[in-house]
Design a protein around this motif. Structure first.
Motif, mmCIF file in Angstrom:
data_model
loop_
_atom_site.group_PDB
_atom_site.id
_atom_site.type_symbol
_atom_site.label_atom_id
_atom_site.label_comp_id
_atom_site.label_asym_id
_atom_site.label_seq_id
_atom_site.Cartn_x
_atom_site.Cartn_y
_atom_site.Cartn_z
ATOM 1 N N THR A 55 0.816 -1.215 0.000
ATOM 2 C CA THR A 55 0.000 0.000 0.000
ATOM 3 C C THR A 55 0.847 1.260 0.000
ATOM 4 O O THR A 55 0.409 2.305 -0.514
ATOM 5 C CB THR A 55 -0.945 0.052 1.219
ATOM 6 O OG1 THR A 55 -0.180 0.006 2.429
ATOM 7 C CG2 THR A 55 -1.925 -1.117 1.195
ATOM 8 N N HIS A 56 2.054 1.185 0.564
ATOM 9 C CA HIS A 56 2.987 2.321 0.512
ATOM 10 C C HIS A 56 4.336 1.824 1.000
ATOM 11 O O HIS A 56 4.436 0.773 1.658
ATOM 12 C CB HIS A 56 2.502 3.499 1.348
ATOM 13 C CG HIS A 56 2.380 3.237 2.809
ATOM 14 N ND1 HIS A 56 1.381 2.450 3.346
ATOM 15 C CD2 HIS A 56 3.132 3.641 3.871
ATOM 16 C CE1 HIS A 56 1.518 2.388 4.646
ATOM 17 N NE2 HIS A 56 2.585 3.100 4.996
ATOM 18 N N TYR A 78 3.697 -1.845 -6.334
ATOM 19 C CA TYR A 78 3.413 -0.652 -5.542
ATOM 20 C C TYR A 78 3.517 0.564 -6.444
ATOM 21 O O TYR A 78 3.999 0.489 -7.580
ATOM 22 C CB TYR A 78 4.307 -0.538 -4.304
ATOM 23 C CG TYR A 78 5.809 -0.514 -4.517
ATOM 24 C CD1 TYR A 78 6.500 0.677 -4.722
ATOM 25 C CD2 TYR A 78 6.548 -1.695 -4.448
ATOM 26 C CE1 TYR A 78 7.870 0.695 -4.871
ATOM 27 C CE2 TYR A 78 7.932 -1.690 -4.591
ATOM 28 C CZ TYR A 78 8.584 -0.487 -4.804
ATOM 29 O OH TYR A 78 9.957 -0.475 -4.959
ATOM 30 N N ASN A 79 3.043 1.700 -5.943
ATOM 31 C CA ASN A 79 2.976 2.909 -6.764
ATOM 32 C C ASN A 79 4.358 3.534 -6.920
ATOM 33 O O ASN A 79 5.095 3.693 -5.948
ATOM 34 C CB ASN A 79 1.999 3.911 -6.132
ATOM 35 C CG ASN A 79 1.754 5.120 -7.003
ATOM 36 O OD1 ASN A 79 2.572 6.033 -7.056
ATOM 37 N ND2 ASN A 79 0.623 5.126 -7.694
ATOM 38 N N ASP A 82 6.304 6.218 -4.754
ATOM 39 C CA ASP A 82 6.979 5.911 -3.491
ATOM 40 C C ASP A 82 8.410 5.414 -3.684
ATOM 41 O O ASP A 82 9.077 5.053 -2.703
ATOM 42 C CB ASP A 82 6.182 4.876 -2.689
ATOM 43 C CG ASP A 82 5.156 5.532 -1.783
ATOM 44 O OD1 ASP A 82 5.034 6.772 -1.818
ATOM 45 O OD2 ASP A 82 4.467 4.804 -1.035
ATOM 46 N N HIS A 127 -5.818 5.332 -5.664
ATOM 47 C CA HIS A 127 -4.622 6.101 -5.312
ATOM 48 C C HIS A 127 -5.038 7.171 -4.309
ATOM 49 O O HIS A 127 -5.886 8.022 -4.606
ATOM 50 C CB HIS A 127 -4.020 6.735 -6.560
ATOM 51 C CG HIS A 127 -2.768 7.520 -6.289
ATOM 52 N ND1 HIS A 127 -2.427 8.638 -7.029
ATOM 53 C CD2 HIS A 127 -1.785 7.367 -5.363
ATOM 54 C CE1 HIS A 127 -1.289 9.124 -6.565
ATOM 55 N NE2 HIS A 127 -0.879 8.371 -5.557
ATOM 56 N N PRO A 129 -2.999 9.606 -2.171
ATOM 57 C CA PRO A 129 -1.808 10.284 -1.657
ATOM 58 C C PRO A 129 -2.110 11.108 -0.416
ATOM 59 O O PRO A 129 -3.235 11.574 -0.221
ATOM 60 C CB PRO A 129 -1.379 11.174 -2.825
ATOM 61 C CG PRO A 129 -2.622 11.391 -3.633
ATOM 62 C CD PRO A 129 -3.397 10.114 -3.502
ATOM 63 N N THR A 132 1.792 9.061 2.113
ATOM 64 C CA THR A 132 2.930 9.152 1.198
ATOM 65 C C THR A 132 2.389 9.536 -0.162
ATOM 66 O O THR A 132 1.181 9.445 -0.405
ATOM 67 C CB THR A 132 3.706 7.811 1.082
ATOM 68 O OG1 THR A 132 2.891 6.863 0.358
ATOM 69 C CG2 THR A 132 4.074 7.248 2.452
ATOM 70 N N GLY A 134 2.717 7.927 -2.868
ATOM 71 C CA GLY A 134 2.261 6.754 -3.600
ATOM 72 C C GLY A 134 1.282 5.877 -2.853
ATOM 73 O O GLY A 134 1.017 4.744 -3.276
ATOM 74 N N SER A 135 0.731 6.361 -1.754
ATOM 75 C CA SER A 135 -0.198 5.542 -0.975
ATOM 76 C C SER A 135 -1.398 5.109 -1.815
ATOM 77 O O SER A 135 -1.980 5.909 -2.550
ATOM 78 C CB SER A 135 -0.703 6.316 0.251
ATOM 79 O OG SER A 135 0.272 6.401 1.250
ATOM 80 N N THR A 151 -3.775 5.201 5.233
ATOM 81 C CA THR A 151 -4.544 6.384 4.866
ATOM 82 C C THR A 151 -5.625 6.684 5.896
ATOM 83 O O THR A 151 -5.782 7.823 6.350
ATOM 84 C CB THR A 151 -5.170 6.211 3.472
ATOM 85 O OG1 THR A 151 -4.125 6.102 2.491
ATOM 86 C CG2 THR A 151 -6.062 7.386 3.099
#
Length: 209
Positions: A55-56, A78-79, A82, A127, A129, A132, A134-135, A151
């Motif tokens: 998730t982050h 992951y995103n 991050d 998404h 954010p 973070t 990229g959360s 989050t």
């Protein structure tokens, strides 16, 4: 659906194992530590990991992902926003006074709206954010389930005083992406007890006007 939640690592991160009862394919979310325990639970249910979702990229959520990938062959997602946090993993480790883990680059990024699917089980990425850059959260509408990372918490929200944090973005993400979900959606936060979207909308002190 099989859903096992393990609290892992020194910060007691909630790691979720999601599996389909028929295909026995699974998704593991936030394997921050205690990989032998995760492997044991997978074996108990006869599950094969097909995707590892982060998730982050805080150390307590990502530290065990590389080892889990080594053992299962499953890709890590992951995103990409991050990646700066991954590059400072040694600094993150120093915050906790632990050795710096090996952290893999993502095999694929988690963009907003991306479908996460194994045979018999499908979710989508939101998404969010703020905690973070990229959360992300994983929403599984057929199960009325949201894996919220850091989050949203029961009665609280993610901290924004660490690198990549932004309070305005966090609150916007929660109001615009999460509180629009049905009230009966079960929320599994990155730490602590479960809650529901309706409960947080009505009583979370950080979300009131």
């Amino acid at each position: 659906m099989i859903h096992e939640i393990l609290t892992v690592g020194p910060l007691q991160c909630n790691c979720s194992i999601l599996g389909d009862e028929n295909s026995r394919e699974a998704i593991v979310v936030d394997p921050g530590d205690d990989i032998p325990r995760i492997i044991a639970v997978l074996a108990t249910h006869g599950l094969t990991v097909k995707k590892i979702i982060i998730t982050h990229a805080h150390i307590d959520h990502i530290a065990g992902a590389h080892r889990l990938k080594q053992l299962t062959g499953a890709p890590i997602l992951y995103n990409q926003h991050d990646l700066p946090l991954v590059k400072m993993m040694d600094i993150q480790a120093s915050w906790l006074g632990i050795p710096s883990p090996t952290v893999s680059a993502p095999d694929d990024t988690l963009e907003d709206g991306k479908l996460i699917a194994v045979t018999g089980l499908t979710g989508s990425i939101l998404h969010t954010p703020g905690h973070t850059e990229g959360s992300v959260c994983l929403h599984i509408p057929t199960q009325s389930l949201l894996l919220a990372g850091d989050t949203l918490f029961a009665g609280s929200v993610g901290r924004t005083d660490l690198p990549g944090g932004n309070t305005r973005k966090l609150l916007s993400s929660i109001h615009e992406r999460l509180l629009t979900l049905p009230d009966d959606t079960t929320v599994i936060p990155g730490h602590g007890s479960r809650t529901t979207i309706g409960t947080e909308r009505d009583s979370n002190p950080f979300l009131q006007d």
